[in-house]
Design a protein around this motif. Structure first.
Motif, PDB file in Angstrom:
ATOM      1  N   ASP A   1       0.833  -1.207   0.000  1.00  0.00           N
ATOM      2  CA  ASP A   1       0.000   0.000   0.000  1.00  0.00           C
ATOM      3  C   ASP A   1       0.867   1.256   0.000  1.00  0.00           C
ATOM      4  N   PHE A   2       1.969   1.229   0.756  1.00  0.00           N
ATOM      5  CA  PHE A   2       2.881   2.374   0.749  1.00  0.00           C
ATOM      6  C   PHE A   2       3.491   2.550  -0.638  1.00  0.00           C
ATOM      7  N   ALA A   3       3.852   1.452  -1.281  1.00  0.00           N
ATOM      8  CA  ALA A   3       4.410   1.530  -2.638  1.00  0.00           C
ATOM      9  C   ALA A   3       3.390   2.133  -3.601  1.00  0.00           C
ATOM     10  N   GLU A   4       2.126   1.714  -3.487  1.00  0.00           N
ATOM     11  CA  GLU A   4       1.061   2.229  -4.355  1.00  0.00           C
ATOM     12  C   GLU A   4       0.865   3.727  -4.161  1.00  0.00           C
TER      13      GLU A   4
ATOM     14  N   VAL B   1       8.267  -1.436  -3.519  1.00  0.00           N
ATOM     15  CA  VAL B   1       8.790  -0.201  -2.913  1.00  0.00           C
ATOM     16  C   VAL B   1       9.969   0.312  -3.726  1.00  0.00           C
ATOM     17  N   THR B   2       9.880   1.595  -4.113  1.00  0.00           N
ATOM     18  CA  THR B   2      10.974   2.231  -4.851  1.00  0.00           C
ATOM     19  C   THR B   2      11.472   3.491  -4.148  1.00  0.00           C
ATOM     20  N   TYR B   3      10.880   3.844  -3.018  1.00  0.00           N
ATOM     21  CA  TYR B   3      11.323   5.053  -2.314  1.00  0.00           C
ATOM     22  C   TYR B   3      12.579   4.764  -1.488  1.00  0.00           C
ATOM     23  N   GLU B   4      13.122   5.819  -0.900  1.00  0.00           N
ATOM     24  CA  GLU B   4      14.386   5.761  -0.171  1.00  0.00           C
ATOM     25  C   GLU B   4      14.297   4.833   1.051  1.00  0.00           C
ATOM     26  N   LEU B   5      15.314   3.996   1.213  1.00  0.00           N
ATOM     27  CA  LEU B   5      15.386   3.094   2.356  1.00  0.00           C
ATOM     28  C   LEU B   5      16.675   3.358   3.127  1.00  0.00           C
TER      29      LEU B   5
ATOM     30  N   ALA C   1      -3.934   1.736   2.119  1.00  0.00           N
ATOM     31  CA  ALA C   1      -3.692   2.786   1.128  1.00  0.00           C
ATOM     32  C   ALA C   1      -4.605   3.996   1.326  1.00  0.00           C
ATOM     33  N   ASP C   2      -5.896   3.765   1.579  1.00  0.00           N
ATOM     34  CA  ASP C   2      -6.819   4.891   1.764  1.00  0.00           C
ATOM     35  C   ASP C   2      -6.484   5.697   3.009  1.00  0.00           C
TER      36      ASP C   2
END
Length: 196
Positions: free
Chosen positions: A104-107, A139-143, A181-182
């Protein structure tokens, strides 16, 4: 069969019975109240009395300035994250709720990542495990890794996943547990309003 020392055997049996009775009394006394229990373990489940051990409430605090580690082991200060709204999510691979919420965070990141900077903070895994687990969930954001628990300690984090919503100047306006996600979209809208 002849017993060589019947008195010794009888005495040993009496002592054993007394120890068993004393142990049973101690267990019965401790089991009578959940008020002093930190956690109860059953196969595959850990339960906490009184709805669990809560994280400290850091809403209204500033995001602590500590160093996190990037994938190459370089120290990155949390101060460098400031300047735009932040979603800071604490997670690790063997955390069942983390498994559920990361897709959901990735979406939502793919939808709103231009308006809000997403930061994933891993509290336990190796770099390889962190990246593989996150990539498997889109997930593609910063880790980053909190190798020494500096950020976890500074915000007194107990439960994972936890997400902080941080204004561009570093103010933590919301702290949540598991989000779908919502719910994440709603929290980000509130963050954007507070950051305007």
């Amino acid at each position: 069969m002849k017993i060589a020392r019947p008195r010794l055997l009888a005495g040993s049996l009496a002592v054993a019975v007394l120890l068993i009775v004393a142990f049973a009394v101690v267990l019965a006394t401790q089991a009578s109240s959940d008020d002093d229990v930190d956690a109860r373990l059953t196969p595959g489940v850990v339960t906490f009395p009184n709805d669990g051990l809560p994280n400290a409430n850091v809403e209204g605090d500033q995001l602590p300035v500590v160093d996190l580690g990037d994938r190459d082991g370089n120290a990155i200060s949390t101060a460098s994250f400031l300047g735009q709204p932040l979603v800071v999510n604490f997670w690790y691979a063997s955390c069942p709720p983390c498994v559920k919420e990361l897709p959901d965070f990735a979406e939502v990141h793919s939808e709103m990542g231009d308006a809000v900077r997403f930061i994933g903070v891993n509290t336990q895994d190796s770099v390889e495990e962190m990246e593989r687990f996150a990539a498997d969930r889109g997930v593609t954001y910063e880790l980053y890794r909190d190798d020494f628990g500096d950020l976890v300690d500074a915000i007194r984090l107990v439960n994972t996943p936890t997400t902080l919503f941080v204004t561009p100047d570093g103010g933590i306006i919301e702290q949540t547990g598991v989000l779908n996600a919502d719910e994440l979209r709603s929290e980000i809208e509130r963050l954007l309003e507070a950051s305007a």
